[in-house]
Structures are given as C-alpha cells and as structure tokens.
Enzyme design. Structure first.
Site, PDB file in Angstrom:
ATOM      1  N   ASN A 128     -15.734  -2.918   4.291  1.00 51.69           N
ATOM      2  CA  ASN A 128     -14.807  -3.035   5.475  1.00 51.69           C
ATOM      3  C   ASN A 128     -15.366  -2.103   6.638  1.00 51.69           C
ATOM      4  O   ASN A 128     -15.930  -0.995   6.238  1.00 51.69           O
ATOM      5  CB  ASN A 128     -13.246  -2.436   4.877  1.00 51.69           C
ATOM      6  CG  ASN A 128     -12.499  -1.883   6.238  1.00 51.69           C
ATOM      7  OD1 ASN A 128     -11.902  -0.848   6.604  1.00 51.69           O
ATOM      8  ND2 ASN A 128     -12.325  -2.968   7.050  1.00 51.69           N
ATOM      9  N   GLN A 157       0.880  -1.104   0.035  1.00 47.24           N
ATOM     10  CA  GLN A 157       0.040   0.081  -0.053  1.00 47.24           C
ATOM     11  C   GLN A 157       0.625   1.167   0.040  1.00 47.24           C
ATOM     12  O   GLN A 157       1.794   1.398   0.916  1.00 47.24           O
ATOM     13  CB  GLN A 157      -0.907   0.118   1.018  1.00 47.24           C
ATOM     14  CG  GLN A 157      -2.030   0.983   1.215  1.00 47.24           C
ATOM     15  CD  GLN A 157      -2.727   1.396   2.148  1.00 47.24           C
ATOM     16  OE1 GLN A 157      -2.151   1.807   3.445  1.00 47.24           O
ATOM     17  NE2 GLN A 157      -4.173   1.194   2.160  1.00 47.24           N
ATOM     18  N   CYS A 193      -6.896   7.536   4.501  1.00 43.42           N
ATOM     19  CA  CYS A 193      -5.841   8.190   5.756  1.00 43.42           C
ATOM     20  C   CYS A 193      -6.562   9.363   6.319  1.00 43.42           C
ATOM     21  O   CYS A 193      -6.499  10.300   5.501  1.00 43.42           O
ATOM     22  CB  CYS A 193      -4.518   8.084   5.567  1.00 43.42           C
ATOM     23  SG  CYS A 193      -3.601   8.616   7.256  1.00 43.42           S
ATOM     24  N   GLY A 240      -9.929  -5.820   9.963  1.00 39.96           N
ATOM     25  CA  GLY A 240      -8.810  -5.297  10.607  1.00 39.96           C
ATOM     26  C   GLY A 240      -8.698  -5.542  12.050  1.00 39.96           C
ATOM     27  O   GLY A 240      -8.148  -6.690  12.637  1.00 39.96           O
TER      28      GLY A 240
HETATM   29  C1  LIG Z   1      -4.066   0.858  14.227  1.00 38.03           C
HETATM   30  C2  LIG Z   1      -4.569   0.850  12.865  1.00 38.03           C
HETATM   31  C3  LIG Z   1      -3.766   1.246  11.752  1.00 38.03           C
HETATM   32  C4  LIG Z   1      -4.082   1.330  10.407  1.00 38.03           C
HETATM   33  N1  LIG Z   1      -3.395   1.542   9.394  1.00 38.03           N
HETATM   34  C5  LIG Z   1      -3.932   1.585   8.108  1.00 38.03           C
HETATM   35  C6  LIG Z   1      -3.153   1.638   7.077  1.00 38.03           C
HETATM   36  O1  LIG Z   1      -2.000   1.833   6.979  1.00 38.03           O
HETATM   37  N2  LIG Z   1      -3.513   1.880   5.669  1.00 38.03           N
HETATM   38  C7  LIG Z   1      -5.124   1.778   5.472  1.00 38.03           C
HETATM   39  O2  LIG Z   1      -5.606   1.970   4.419  1.00 38.03           O
HETATM   40  N3  LIG Z   1      -5.915   1.755   6.497  1.00 38.03           N
HETATM   41  C8  LIG Z   1      -5.255   1.756   7.765  1.00 38.03           C
HETATM   42  N4  LIG Z   1      -6.119   1.404   8.983  1.00 38.03           N
HETATM   43  C9  LIG Z   1      -7.599   1.184   8.801  1.00 38.03           C
HETATM   44  C10 LIG Z   1      -8.240  -0.323   8.680  1.00 38.03           C
HETATM   45  O3  LIG Z   1      -7.459  -0.833   7.386  1.00 38.03           O
HETATM   46  C11 LIG Z   1      -9.587  -0.477   8.783  1.00 38.03           C
HETATM   47  O4  LIG Z   1     -10.127   0.271   7.322  1.00 38.03           O
HETATM   48  C12 LIG Z   1     -10.271   0.179   9.796  1.00 38.03           C
HETATM   49  O5  LIG Z   1      -9.698  -0.184  11.069  1.00 38.03           O
HETATM   50  C13 LIG Z   1     -11.826  -0.421   9.679  1.00 38.03           C
HETATM   51  O6  LIG Z   1     -11.861  -1.812   9.743  1.00 38.03           O
HETATM   52  P1  LIG Z   1     -11.921  -2.586  11.130  1.00 38.03           P
HETATM   53  O7  LIG Z   1     -13.122  -2.174  11.692  1.00 38.03           O
HETATM   54  O8  LIG Z   1     -12.136  -4.070  10.654  1.00 38.03           O
HETATM   55  O9  LIG Z   1     -10.876  -2.426  11.947  1.00 38.03           O
HETATM   56  C14 LIG Z   1      -5.775   1.156  10.160  1.00 38.03           C
HETATM   57  C15 LIG Z   1      -6.452   1.169  11.366  1.00 38.03           C
HETATM   58  C16 LIG Z   1      -5.954   0.874  12.503  1.00 38.03           C
HETATM   59  C17 LIG Z   1      -7.026   0.504  13.637  1.00 38.03           C
END
Ligand SMILES: Cc1cc2nc3c(=O)[nH]c(=O)nc-3n(C[C@H](O)[C@H](O)[C@H](O)COP(=O)(O)O)c2cc1C
Length: 343
Positions: A205, A75, A105, A229
C-alpha cells in the site's frame, strides 16, 4: 443470524485490488460505490473498540454495510486485548467477513494510549492482542501496519513472522514508517523484501495513483494484493480499470467513461446511506476531488462550494463532468493530497 460470508483470501484471488480504509471517507455509501466499480475487497474506517464496548451510537453506525460489500472487513483499534477481542466478537456477530486490526495509525491521540502504530514498538503487546482476537472469533483476522515506527525500527518482517505464528490471514503494509507520516514516498522496495520473507500473504500500500501503477506494483512486488486509498478519490474508475488490465480485458474507454452517470450513482448511494445533512457536504467533497486535473477545475470548485442546495450542486457537477473525458486529466500525483490519516 447466519450470513453468506465470503473469505477475503478467496476474493483476493479473483480481484486483488482492495479499498484502503479511510476515516471519514470509506463509509457505507462509498464502500458500496467502490465495490460496484470493482474494488475486490472493502474495509471500514477504523472503529474504536472502546466505542463498541460502550455501544456508542456513532461507533456502531461506522459498521453499517449491506450484502453487496462482501467481503467486508471491519477495522478495529484499541490498546487492551480483552476489549479489542470483545469488539471483534461484536463485529463478527454484526456480519463482518473479517476483522482488520489497525497497527498503522500515527495520530498522537491514538498512539499515546499504546494503540495504532505504537504497537509496532511493543511486539509482545501486539502478540497478546493478536492471540486474544484470533481466539475470540471464527472469522479471519488481518492486520494493517506501517513499515515500522521510524527509520531505526523498520520491523515489518518481524511483524509478519509474529502474525504468521498467531494465525493472522494477511498483513497489509503502508510503505512508510510512523515517523514519516505521509511525507516522502512509500517504500515499495522494502514492501517487496517483506513479501519475500513473510510466511503469510502480504498486501502492499501507498501512492498508487493509476490503474496501470496498481497492476505494476502488484506484479513487481509479488504481493498478494494492493490497497488503494487516495488514488480512487481522484479517479473513480481506478479499480474498474485496474481489474480489467490485470484480468487481460480490453479497456473500452469512451464507453465506460460516463463520468456524470457514475457521479449520479454516487449521489444515489449517499442519499441511501448518509445522514441527510451530510449528503450535500459529501457531494461537494467528491465533486471537488474528482474534478482534479481537469480543465476548469478550480473555477468549478469555487462555484460548487458557494452552492447551498444539494440539487444545484448535483446539476452543476453533472454538467461539469459531461464536458470532460478521461484523456484530459493531468497527472496530479506529485501534488500534496490528504497528507494525514489513521494509517
Ligand atoms: C483521510 C485518510 C484517512 C485514513 N484513515 C485510515 C483508517 O481509518 N485506517 C487505516 O488503517 N488507514 C487509514 N488511512 C491510511 C490509508 O488506508 C492508506 O494506508 C494511506 O492513505 C496510504 O495509501 P494511499 O497512498 O493509497 O492513500 C487513512 C488515510 C487518509 C488519507
């Protein structure tokens, strides 16, 4: 160098459960660990295109992987099309199966420069970046977005159409606007609507906490895959179970709930792929997360955070996990958990 690349869409048809990129978490060790526990596709955390341009050692280390992870997405984020396109070429030469561009982001430092979710406010700029990146590489390019910038600009459908025009392979949507951060709930009704109107595959997601939920979300939204995630940070068996439910296999629970064996495997991956001074910290972090919702978890956490020695942490954790079974886990999905991240 030639690579045995795997096309991400082919992988998705066989297993539609994708490990969501998470900065500081989905590193080499954790991606290998989750792939071994049946994540269909894995993606690195966001990698700075500028960092790649400057050949920053730390940036380059984020792209470390091994063959077990295929298909692997690297990514990238950035604001300048030429620099992102060049970074995509470097990631391709490094062996990535696909490039994923971060347009989700919400972090001010990133958004201020016009990168990440700021691109949702400037679709002509997004188009230039997609066009430059798709032209620069032979491998598929995917994007990850939010539903929009804020409630008044929920434009994921327009983004999907634009992405389709530019030859993007799929759009993954975190079901919140940038303005929402991590508050509220992911809007799966909207994701479903976007999927219906999108000319290209869509991955949904947000807020998937259990294996059954992963399968239900996939089916009810009609999406081509789902990204998971934070859910797999509390339950290492989430992908394993989701894949089995989805493919109609039985879940022989007791047999497969060897928590301590699985934790030992995580330790092995950390030892192999993590810098030595980080192994202990990572081990504590995962032990604390995985203990969530089990009896005695808060006392256990206190104990391991006082431990200085990695082996002691491991022994304490193994004996804690030896004493639990998956049936005991409380539903902790309503608790705030990691309410910030780069997407
Ligand atoms: C600690 C943390 C770091 C994350 N880093 C990224 C990242 O580097 N790139 C990205 O596209 N999303 C990032 N996300 C977002 C996740 O990919 C995801 O979209 C978000 O957590 C919602 O999904 P979930 O409810 O299954 O966690 C991050 C989320 C968390 C909690």
């Amino acid at each position: 160098m030639s690579f045995q690349r795997v096309h991400p869409l082919e992988a998705l048809k066989k297993n539609p459960f994708v490990l969501a990129p998470m900065a500081g978490i989905t590193d080499h060790a954790f991606r290998s660990f989750m792939k071994a526990l049946d994540a269909g596709v894995v993606v690195t955390e966001l990698v700075s295109s500028h960092g790649i341009q400057y050949k920053s050692e730390r940036t380059m280390s984020l792209m470390s992987y091994d063959e077990t992870q295929r298909p692997l997405g690297i990514q990238l984020f950035g604001e300048e099309p030429e620099i992102v396109a060049h970074a995509a070429q470097v990631a391709e030469a490094h062996g990535a199966d696909f490039i994923d561009l971060n347009f989700g982001c919400p972090v001010p430092k990133v958004v201020k420069k016009g990168a990440g979710s700021a691109m949702l406010k400037d679709l002509p700029a997004m188009r230039r970046m997609l066009s430059a990146t798709v032209k620069a590489v032979q491998i598929p390019v995917t994007i990850k977005i939010r539903t929009g910038w804020d409630a008044s600009l929920r434009n994921a459908i327009d983004v999907c159409k634009l992405a389709g025009d530019e030859g993007i392979t799929w759009v993954a949507i975190h079901g919140r606007t940038r303005a929402q951060g991590y508050s509220g709930l992911a809007d799966w009704d909207y994701i479903t609507e976007v999927k219906v109107q999108s000319p290209i595959p869509v991955l949904g997601n947000g807020d998937i906490h259990t294996a059954q939920q992963a399968v239900d979300r996939l089916k009810s939204s009609g999406c081509d895959g789902v990204l998971i995630g934070r859910g797999c940070l509390k339950n290492p068996f989430l992908f394993f179970d989701a894949y089995r439910i989805w493919s109609g296999q039985s879940l022989s629970r007791k047999q497969n709930r060897q928590f301590s064996e699985v934790f030992r495997r995580l330790y092995d991956y950390l030892q192999l792929h993590c810098q030595p001074h980080l192994v202990g910290i990572q081990l504590k972090k995962f032990a604390a997360w995985y203990s969530t919702g089990y009896p005695g978890a808060s006392q256990f956490r206190k104990e391991i955070f006082q431990t200085q020695d990695v082996h002691q942490t491991l022994e304490k954790t193994l004996s804690f996990f030896d004493s639990i079974s998956v049936y005991d886990q409380d539903d902790t999905s309503q608790e705030n958990f990691l309410m910030g991240g780069h997407g």
